[in-house]
Design an enzyme around this catalytic site. Structure first.
Site, mmCIF file in Angstrom:
data_model
loop_
_atom_site.group_PDB
_atom_site.id
_atom_site.type_symbol
_atom_site.label_atom_id
_atom_site.label_comp_id
_atom_site.label_asym_id
_atom_site.label_seq_id
_atom_site.Cartn_x
_atom_site.Cartn_y
_atom_site.Cartn_z
ATOM 1 N N ALA A 63 2.761 -4.957 5.025
ATOM 2 C CA ALA A 63 3.574 -5.853 4.208
ATOM 3 C C ALA A 63 3.159 -5.772 2.742
ATOM 4 O O ALA A 63 2.088 -5.263 2.408
ATOM 5 C CB ALA A 63 3.437 -7.288 4.712
ATOM 6 N N GLY A 104 1.572 -4.619 9.082
ATOM 7 C CA GLY A 104 2.994 -4.593 9.394
ATOM 8 C C GLY A 104 3.508 -3.198 9.653
ATOM 9 O O GLY A 104 4.492 -3.010 10.384
ATOM 10 N N GLU A 107 2.833 -2.686 13.217
ATOM 11 C CA GLU A 107 3.787 -3.518 13.962
ATOM 12 C C GLU A 107 5.168 -2.861 14.003
ATOM 13 O O GLU A 107 5.875 -2.945 15.018
ATOM 14 C CB GLU A 107 3.869 -4.910 13.336
ATOM 15 C CG GLU A 107 2.595 -5.730 13.568
ATOM 16 C CD GLU A 107 2.684 -7.131 12.984
ATOM 17 O OE1 GLU A 107 2.701 -8.102 13.759
ATOM 18 O OE2 GLU A 107 2.737 -7.245 11.738
ATOM 19 N N GLU A 127 -4.790 -7.571 9.224
ATOM 20 C CA GLU A 127 -4.461 -8.870 8.615
ATOM 21 C C GLU A 127 -5.636 -9.830 8.578
ATOM 22 O O GLU A 127 -5.734 -10.672 7.681
ATOM 23 C CB GLU A 127 -3.296 -9.520 9.383
ATOM 24 C CG GLU A 127 -1.966 -8.816 9.237
ATOM 25 C CD GLU A 127 -1.738 -7.727 10.266
ATOM 26 O OE1 GLU A 127 -0.608 -7.244 10.381
ATOM 27 O OE2 GLU A 127 -2.727 -7.355 10.964
#
Length: 703
Positions: A63, A104, A107, A127
């Site tokens: 992210a 992310g 993910e 994270e």
């Protein structure tokens, strides 16, 4: 398609390339473009499978961290939402992972049905390092892919694993033969899937992620690990999310995960850790140095002083393949130093962190010598001799006669005036401070201390080489103690004084460790050596201040030969490394308090917190105002990486901002009044702190 996405259909395959430099951060604009491209491919009857890849090789580093804490983080289309939509596409999606798939980015890969990685790819859910947890399906999809225990360990470690380990765990289905062939082999893999009519998503490897685990596994995991987590929130939220993965259907688990993620994102701890992340980026910028200045090349290094610190510094260079000469004038000290280095490497081999071959390669890069002449070809020479100006002066004079032109002369001093040292040689432009923290082969921080005469290309070269050996360099101006030790002095001063006034070392340390500091003042002094702090203080009597009666207890312990852990007695008694309270120290404090007319009383924990931390913060603000520190965030990095201040509090300057600068100032004023003559002497607010509060500012910055 927009410029962020490269879309093409080749032989029935939709190739969707992410192209948001530099790391394909999944911000709102890239998310929107990505889901549009994937759903376009899903609707195209000519497309049999979809491949996601990084146009420049790198898949995605996750992210956009700048979005966290803002409305953009959940702006439509949000990452959890698009990954749910991707996972529902009825055609095989293949993630072709090059370089990185982190946070992310991983993910995103997990939302695909299939994954192939380049041999040099690294994967991880990082994270936790930002006080966060995966919030786009990572805590739900990963356990169903590799099992709850493996997923939990990977998420909580935040580590990046290589492609082979990812394949063995079951995250990657295949590894390409080379990085260059990744996309071609992904296409071949996709065609195989089409030919065998493979489902869009294979059956879950672990439909019950907790299968084969004891019923109380998660509860026991919490009990075992919570002491190490201390007050950190994110690990506890991860555990709750994994529990949801074990107990709830995927759809419900994703809802639970998102709720927990939002709790983490809104926390002060995550805000602090994001502050630290950006602080490290800012520390790479040196406003006083023109970025166009060329850097001097450093290919060979020398370290003078074969003690524990010097040996650790030498190891830091050998670890990354840089030849290094370790010099000492005393043959026995040199032999002990080289033996200690070998033993450290042997311990790493025993623990499986190094192979025997790697250890031998590093030892071959180390060259021991007793002769200054052997340093004539070194590009960087770091002196790590005892903390006395006369000793360092002698070293620099000897170096001047043998070192080649342009060689950088660095001093490891933690307290002495390096401008005075630079003036003693004919090449002051080559002199700079490199203050390593012990053990130097482990500790990440290096304070880069500038002389008034230090040449810009010297600064650039030293910053570069520090990063090359895996350190975090932070620039400091020349001041007694630079940044870290100058702030340590008032911090330790108040701890000493509080013991005279009636607190105990155990009480003081307990207050500090309750904030998650790695250790309290007195444990730290015992570990570093009471003799070391005495000699540093003795060398800087004039710079410290006029009244030093507050440290009379430490002076008495030094006189008694109680140097801390190394002698088994200091502020504490030691059995091995385990400390226990020593009533003799308390009795000695009572005696010294009488001699110095210090009234003893009961001390509340809040007073210990305020006096130790607020004088340290006040000194940090003064350093910023004087220009010794470039940024408040640099001070935070020094204290997190050099002194064990908890990163999830963001460092002392960020912690002060969270408490409120007005609160810090008012408490300093309170103790200035309440502590009488002592308070008048030591609790003087920094001028910048008073200006900031008067102007209603909430951040510590020059204005």
């Amino acid at each position: 398609m927009c410029d962020l996405i490269h879309y093409r259909v080749v032989d029935g395959l939709a190739l969707i390339g992410l192209d948001r430099a530099p790391v394909n951060a999944l911000d709102q604009t890239l998310r929107a473009a990505l889901i549009e491209a994937c759903e376009r491919a899903a609707k195209d009857i000519a497309v049999g499978a979809v491949i996601l890849y990084g146009v420049q090789g790198l898949f995605s580093a996750g992210a956009d961290i700048k979005e966290f804490g803002t409305e953009a983080c959940f702006a439509e289309p949000d990452l959890p939402g698009i990954l749910t939509r991707l996972s529902a596409i009825h055609k095989p999606l293949i993630a072709a992972i090059g370089t990185f798939a982190l946070g992310g980015g991983l993910e995103l890969a997990l939302a695909c049905g299939y994954r192939i990685g380049a041999p040099d790819a690294r994967l991880g859910l990082s994270e936790i390092n930002l006080g966060l947890m995966p919030g786009a399906g990572g805590t739900q999809r990963l356990p169903r892919l590799i099992g709850a225990e493996s997923a939990l360990n990977l998420i909580l470690s935040g580590e990046q694993i290589d492609a082979e380990r990812a394949r063995m765990l079951g995250i990657l289905d295949r590894i390409s033969s080379s990085t260059e062939q990744l996309l071609e082999e992904a296409r071949a893999y996709a065609n195989e899937l089409i030919e065998c009519c493979a489902p869009a998503r294979p059956a879950e490897a672990w439909p019950n992620p907790a299968e084969d685990l004891p019923d109380d596994f998660l509860a026991r995991y919490r009990v075992e690990h919570e002491p190490r987590w201390k007050s950190r929130l994110a690990p506890r939220l991860v555990l709750s999310a994994l529990e949801a993965a074990c107990l709830l259907p995927m759809e419900e688990g994703l809802v639970r995960e998102l709720t927990l993620f939002k709790q983490a994102e809104a926390s002060r701890q995550s805000k602090a850790l994001r502050h630290v992340f950006f602080a490290e980026q800012d520390a790479r910028r040196t406003p006083r140095i023109d970025t166009a200045d060329p850097s001097r090349k450093i290919n060979k290094v020398a370290v003078i002083g074969a003690g524990t610190l010097g040996g650790g510094i030498a190891m830091s260079f050998a670890d990354v393949g840089i030849p290094v000469a370790l010099m000492d004038l005393d043959g026995r000290t040199l032999d002990r130093g080289l033996k200690r280095v070998r033993e450290n490497y042997q311990l790493s081999v025993k623990r499986g962190k190094l192979s025997a071959v790697q250890m031998q390669q590093r030892m071959e890069l180390l060259f021991g010598t007793l002769d200054y002449a052997d340093l004539s070809d070194a590009d960087l020479i770091i002196e790590a001799v005892c903390e006395k100006m006369e000793s360092k002066h002698q070293v620099f004079l000897a170096l001047e006669s043998v070192c080649k032109p342009g060689a950088i002369l660095a001093t490891n001093t933690s307290s002495l005036d390096i401008d005075a040292l630079a003036k003693m040689v004919s090449r002051p432009q080559d002199v700079i401070g490199m203050h390593f923290f012990s053990p130097a082969n482990v500790m990440r921080l290096v304070e880069i201390v500038l002389c008034q005469t230090t040449a810009p290309d010297v600064v650039t070269a030293v910053m570069d080489i520090a990063r090359r050996i895996g350190k975090l360099p932070v620039i400091s101006g020349n001041s007694a103690g630079s940044i870290g030790n100058r702030m340590l002095e008032p911090y330790a001063r108040e701890a000493h004084r509080l013991v005279l006034e009636g607190a105990t070392p155990v009480q003081v340390d307990a207050v500090l460790t309750s904030l998650d500091l790695n250790m309290g003042v007195f444990s730290m002094l015992d570990l570093a050596g009471i003799d070391v702090s005495f000699l540093m203080r003795d060398a800087n009597r004039e710079a410290i201040a006029h009244d030093q009666s507050y440290c009379c207890l430490a002076e008495e312990l030094y006189a008694l030969g109680r140097y801390g852990q190394k002698t088994g007695r200091g502020f504490y008694l030691y059995e091995g490394r385990s400390p226990r309270e020593d009533r003799e120290v308390i009795m000695l404090a009572e005696q010294l308090a009488r001699e110095h007319n210090v009234t003893r009383r009961n001390i509340e924990d809040l007073e210990i917190h305020d006096r130790c931390l607020f004088v340290m913060i006040n000194e940090g603000i003064r350093l910023l105002d004087e220009g010794i520190a470039l940024r408040a965030s640099d001070i935070d990095l020094v204290w997190i990486n050099g002194y064990g201040f908890p990163a999830h509090l963001g460092g002392p300057m960020h912690y002060a901002e969270q408490l409120g600068l007005e609160t810090v100032l008012s408490r300093i004023h309170h103790y200035r009044s309440a502590l009488g003559e002592y308070g008048e002497m030591w609790f003087r607010p920094a001028a910048l702190l008073e200006r900031l509060v008067a102007a209603g500012r909430s951040r510590i910055e020059i204005f």
